[in-house]
Write a protein that holds these residues in place. Structure first.
Motif, PDB file in Angstrom:
ATOM      1  N   PHE A 197       0.829  -1.202   0.000  1.00 34.63           N
ATOM      2  CA  PHE A 197       0.000   0.000   0.000  1.00 34.63           C
ATOM      3  C   PHE A 197       0.872   1.264   0.000  1.00 34.63           C
ATOM      4  CE2 PHE A 197      -2.643  -3.309   1.889  1.00 34.63           C
ATOM      5  CZ  PHE A 197      -3.797  -3.167   1.155  1.00 34.63           C
ATOM      6  N   TYR A 198       1.969   1.198  -0.713  1.00 31.87           N
ATOM      7  CA  TYR A 198       2.942   2.281  -0.761  1.00 31.87           C
ATOM      8  C   TYR A 198       2.277   3.603  -1.159  1.00 31.87           C
ATOM      9  CZ  TYR A 198       7.143   4.858  -2.047  1.00 31.87           C
ATOM     10  OH  TYR A 198       8.134   5.799  -2.133  1.00 31.87           O
ATOM     11  N   LEU A 199       2.426   4.608  -0.311  1.00 32.59           N
ATOM     12  CA  LEU A 199       1.958   5.977  -0.546  1.00 32.59           C
ATOM     13  C   LEU A 199       0.447   6.124  -0.731  1.00 32.59           C
ATOM     14  CD1 LEU A 199       4.748   7.409  -2.890  1.00 32.59           C
ATOM     15  CD2 LEU A 199       4.495   7.746  -0.440  1.00 32.59           C
ATOM     16  N   VAL A 200      -0.342   5.149  -0.299  1.00 32.25           N
ATOM     17  CA  VAL A 200      -1.789   5.227  -0.526  1.00 32.25           C
ATOM     18  C   VAL A 200      -2.398   6.453   0.161  1.00 32.25           C
ATOM     19  CG1 VAL A 200      -2.568   3.734   1.385  1.00 32.25           C
ATOM     20  CG2 VAL A 200      -3.896   3.854  -0.710  1.00 32.25           C
ATOM     21  N   GLU A 201      -1.895   6.823   1.341  1.00 32.62           N
ATOM     22  CA  GLU A 201      -2.426   8.000   2.029  1.00 32.62           C
ATOM     23  C   GLU A 201      -2.163   9.268   1.220  1.00 32.62           C
ATOM     24  OE1 GLU A 201      -0.331   5.796   3.465  1.00 32.62           O
ATOM     25  OE2 GLU A 201      -1.141   5.153   5.395  1.00 32.62           O
ATOM     26  N   GLU A 202      -0.925   9.404   0.742  1.00 32.86           N
ATOM     27  CA  GLU A 202      -0.563  10.588  -0.028  1.00 32.86           C
ATOM     28  C   GLU A 202      -1.325  10.659  -1.345  1.00 32.86           C
ATOM     29  OE1 GLU A 202       1.549   8.496   1.424  1.00 32.86           O
ATOM     30  OE2 GLU A 202       2.840   9.660   2.726  1.00 32.86           O
TER      31      GLU A 202
END
Length: 77
Positions: A53-58
């Protein structure tokens, strides 16, 4: 009239995409909580979840900003 409908459909697509990104973010948090609260060896490591889930928040924040700007443009068309 047709162009307005097409523009609306394009905006709807971006809104759906935003909801899918939010779902991924929520799924990431749920999996992280399960790993953290588990007493036995988890099925995957926290590092694996971070990678999946790499960088999903950003991405969610950036896409949300894009959708807000697009909404303003669609409203004025």
């Amino acid at each position: 009239m047709i162009q307005k409908g097409i523009k609306r459909k394009i905006f709807d697509f971006f809104e759906i995409w935003l909801h899918l990104i939010l779902f991924c973010w929520q799924l990431k948090r749920k999996i992280q909580n399960q790993i953290t609260n588990r007493k036995e060896t988890p099925m995957c490591l926290m590092e694996d979840v971070t990678t999946m889930f790499y960088l999903v928040e950003e991405i969610h924040v950036q896409h949300g900003n894009f959708v807000e700007i697009l909404q303003a443009k669609v409203d004025t068309w």
